[in-house]
Scaffold this active site. Structure first.
Site, PDB file in Angstrom:
ATOM      1  N   TRP A 102       0.893  -1.302   0.189  1.00 19.51           N
ATOM      2  CA  TRP A 102      -0.020   0.110  -0.290  1.00 19.51           C
ATOM      3  C   TRP A 102       0.898   1.177   0.051  1.00 19.51           C
ATOM      4  CZ3 TRP A 102      -2.788   2.070   4.971  1.00 19.51           C
ATOM      5  CH2 TRP A 102      -3.760   2.908   4.699  1.00 19.51           C
ATOM      6  N   TYR A 146      -3.371   1.119  -5.443  1.00 17.63           N
ATOM      7  CA  TYR A 146      -2.274   1.653  -4.652  1.00 17.63           C
ATOM      8  C   TYR A 146      -1.418   2.659  -5.466  1.00 17.63           C
ATOM      9  CZ  TYR A 146      -3.615  -1.793  -1.123  1.00 17.63           C
ATOM     10  OH  TYR A 146      -3.968  -2.588   0.054  1.00 17.63           O
TER      11      TYR A 146
HETATM   12  N1  LIG Z   1      -7.770  -4.529   2.061  1.00 20.76           N
HETATM   13  C1  LIG Z   1      -7.715  -3.266   2.342  1.00 20.76           C
HETATM   14  O1  LIG Z   1      -8.616  -2.455   2.123  1.00 20.76           O
HETATM   15  C2  LIG Z   1      -6.482  -2.630   3.107  1.00 20.76           C
HETATM   16  C3  LIG Z   1      -6.224  -1.593   3.493  1.00 20.76           C
HETATM   17  C4  LIG Z   1      -5.076  -0.987   4.280  1.00 20.76           C
HETATM   18  C5  LIG Z   1      -4.050  -1.874   3.981  1.00 20.76           C
HETATM   19  N2  LIG Z   1      -4.180  -3.167   3.339  1.00 20.76           N
HETATM   20  C6  LIG Z   1      -2.864  -4.058   3.311  1.00 20.76           C
HETATM   21  O2  LIG Z   1      -2.284  -4.270   4.433  1.00 20.76           O
HETATM   22  C7  LIG Z   1      -0.890  -3.761   4.449  1.00 20.76           C
HETATM   23  C8  LIG Z   1      -0.300  -3.519   5.502  1.00 20.76           C
HETATM   24  O3  LIG Z   1      -0.967  -2.093   6.079  1.00 20.76           O
HETATM   25  P1  LIG Z   1       0.067  -1.210   6.807  1.00 20.76           P
HETATM   26  O4  LIG Z   1       0.993  -0.413   5.966  1.00 20.76           O
HETATM   27  O5  LIG Z   1      -1.212   0.038   7.258  1.00 20.76           O
HETATM   28  O6  LIG Z   1       0.468  -2.028   7.976  1.00 20.76           O
HETATM   29  P2  LIG Z   1       0.912  -1.842   9.423  1.00 20.76           P
HETATM   30  O7  LIG Z   1       2.060  -2.734   9.646  1.00 20.76           O
HETATM   31  O8  LIG Z   1      -0.128  -1.718  10.494  1.00 20.76           O
HETATM   32  O9  LIG Z   1       1.585  -0.273   9.475  1.00 20.76           O
HETATM   33  C9  LIG Z   1       2.606  -0.004   8.820  1.00 20.76           C
HETATM   34  C10 LIG Z   1       2.984   1.262   9.301  1.00 20.76           C
HETATM   35  O10 LIG Z   1       3.826   1.159  10.525  1.00 20.76           O
HETATM   36  C11 LIG Z   1       4.952   2.038  10.535  1.00 20.76           C
HETATM   37  N3  LIG Z   1       5.928   1.359  11.512  1.00 20.76           N
HETATM   38  C12 LIG Z   1       6.283   2.065  12.499  1.00 20.76           C
HETATM   39  N4  LIG Z   1       7.085   1.456  13.170  1.00 20.76           N
HETATM   40  C13 LIG Z   1       7.268  -0.120  12.822  1.00 20.76           C
HETATM   41  C14 LIG Z   1       7.831  -1.214  13.135  1.00 20.76           C
HETATM   42  N5  LIG Z   1       8.671  -1.377  14.315  1.00 20.76           N
HETATM   43  N6  LIG Z   1       7.696  -2.245  12.447  1.00 20.76           N
HETATM   44  C15 LIG Z   1       6.683  -1.946  11.489  1.00 20.76           C
HETATM   45  N7  LIG Z   1       6.107  -1.083  11.056  1.00 20.76           N
HETATM   46  C16 LIG Z   1       6.337   0.031  11.668  1.00 20.76           C
HETATM   47  C17 LIG Z   1       5.550   1.678   9.085  1.00 20.76           C
HETATM   48  O11 LIG Z   1       6.423   2.938   8.892  1.00 20.76           O
HETATM   49  P3  LIG Z   1       7.863   2.455   7.893  1.00 20.76           P
HETATM   50  O12 LIG Z   1       7.423   2.182   6.940  1.00 20.76           O
HETATM   51  O13 LIG Z   1       8.353   3.820   8.242  1.00 20.76           O
HETATM   52  O14 LIG Z   1       8.459   1.373   8.897  1.00 20.76           O
HETATM   53  C18 LIG Z   1       4.362   1.879   8.298  1.00 20.76           C
HETATM   54  O15 LIG Z   1       3.959   3.408   8.066  1.00 20.76           O
HETATM   55  C19 LIG Z   1      -0.911  -2.589   3.183  1.00 20.76           C
HETATM   56  O16 LIG Z   1       0.430  -2.759   2.522  1.00 20.76           O
HETATM   57  C20 LIG Z   1      -1.995  -3.586   2.204  1.00 20.76           C
HETATM   58  O17 LIG Z   1      -1.325  -4.574   1.506  1.00 20.76           O
HETATM   59  C21 LIG Z   1      -5.233  -3.634   2.873  1.00 20.76           C
END
Ligand SMILES: NC(=O)c1ccc[n+]([C@@H]2O[C@H](COP(=O)([O-])OP(=O)(O)OC[C@H]3O[C@@H](n4cnc5c(N)ncnc54)[C@H](OP(=O)(O)O)[C@@H]3O)[C@@H](O)[C@H]2O)c1
Length: 311
Positions: free
Chosen positions: A29, A60
């Site tokens: 995403w 995305y």
């Molecule tokens: N189906 C849907 O409607 C939908 C909606 C939303 C998401 N998704 C899917 O879910 C995936 C994950 O969503 P998300 O990116 O919101 O996931 P998440 O793992 O909940 O959050 C990731 C965010 O947390 C930050 N973060 C801060 N410290 C971290 C640490 N120690 N370890 C890991 N992350 C840390 C990351 O920043 P940094 O990058 O700076 O580490 C990133 O901005 C998306 O890529 C997509 O594939 C699907």
């Protein structure tokens, strides 16, 4: 003793399909920009870490500094053109059905176009898992099922999943499909616990679908330092992170690892889709695989999240 260590990095079947996936997935995403080498490094880090299901979507690219529909798929397509061998190492999952300005369209023409466009952008000849991104109330499920079955027969997609569907909507689509839906993708984390009680994880168990948990760290809120949070939602976040920290400190693991372990502990065996763009954080997400939360710890996180004791 609460958390104990175990190693569970083994591959397992995605739903009832022949596709094999690791216990954590990697999500794109936030995958935008022009730096193909950096993009490739993230994909390689995820694959090396065993996160072989790569989750992306046609839409995305419009968030996080991107500026075009399809931009994230185009970037992944460039990575695959640069390093074609990576394609064989991944189960490539994309989504269709969000059209900004409408905003949902799962009609035959829109789905076929989305599929063709994704194949082109991704530089691939097949999509392993084609997911409905959000339900389109104006498409009859029989029509959507027919469209998906045709794309599958044509070999353009291998398997089908849904995202942001409730159990009843999923059941309805399944009713018109001659093959089993492989996955269901709800938001699920220590801050978004609804799938535990709204029937989504129960339905996944009943149909042997694999749940893919989006935003397992609540989009980063569960990883952030607790600053001054004075709203009701901020207090809820403080309660949940305090409970995660208590477990993490006691057992010498990270808060992020406990948060991911919370998602994986449910018997529907959800796969968290990790979203960090930082290769070191991608690797360290695997620390969660060594944690098996006790019942007491898991329920204590639920209580902190809902802000009320269990009956
Ligand atoms: N189906 C849907 O409607 C939908 C909606 C939303 C998401 N998704 C899917 O879910 C995936 C994950 O969503 P998300 O990116 O919101 O996931 P998440 O793992 O909940 O959050 C990731 C965010 O947390 C930050 N973060 C801060 N410290 C971290 C640490 N120690 N370890 C890991 N992350 C840390 C990351 O920043 P940094 O990058 O700076 O580490 C990133 O901005 C998306 O890529 C997509 O594939 C699907």
């Amino acid at each position: 003793m609460g958390t104990h260590m175990k190693v569970t990095g083994k591959l397992r079947r995605l739903g009832q399909t022949d596709l094999e996936v690791g216990p954590l997935a990697y999500g794109l995403w936030r995958f935008v920009g022009r730096d193909i080498a950096a993009a490739r490094a993230r994909i390689e880090a995820a694959l090396d870490a065993g996160m072989n299901l790569i989750d992306i979507a046609a839409v995305y690219g419009l968030d996080w500094g991107g500026n075009a529909f399809g931009e994230s798929e185009t970037l992944l397509g460039k990575v695959l053109a640069d390093a074609p061998a990576l394609r064989r190492r991944m189960v490539l999952a994309t989504k269709f059905g969000i059209v900004p300005g409408i905003p949902y369209d799962s009609s035959n023409d829109a789905v076929v176009k989305s599929c063709e466009d994704s194949l082109t952008r991704l530089n691939t000849d097949v999509i392993d898992l084609f997911q409905v991104h959000r339900p389109d109330a104006l498409t009859h499920p029989a029509d959507l099922a027919e469209t998906l079955a045709r794309l599958r027969t044509q070999g353009k997609i291998r398997e089908v999943g849904v995202s942001n569907f409730n159990a009843r909507q999923t059941m309805l689509l399944q009713q018109f499909l001659a093959f089993p839906l492989a996955t269901i993708q709800p938001e699920f984390s220590a801050l978004a616990i609804e799938p535990v009680s709204d029937g989504v994880l129960d339905y996944a168990i009943s149909r042997q679908m694999t749940p893919l948990a989006w935003s397992p760290l609540a989009g980063g809120r569960l990883a952030a330092d607790s600053a001054s949070r004075h709203t009701a939602e901020g207090e809820r976040l403080n309660r949940v992170t305090a409970k995660l920290d208590e477990i993490a400190k006691r057992d010498g693991v990270s808060r992020v690892a406990v948060a991911l372990a919370f998602v994986m502990r449910h018997p529907a065996r959800p796969i968290p889709i990790v979203g960090t763009q930082n290769p070191e954080r991608i690797m360290s997400a695997n620390d969660a695989l060594r944690i098996n939360l006790s019942r007491a710890d898991w329920y204590a996180i639920v209580v902190a999240s809902q802000g009320a004791p269990l009956p």
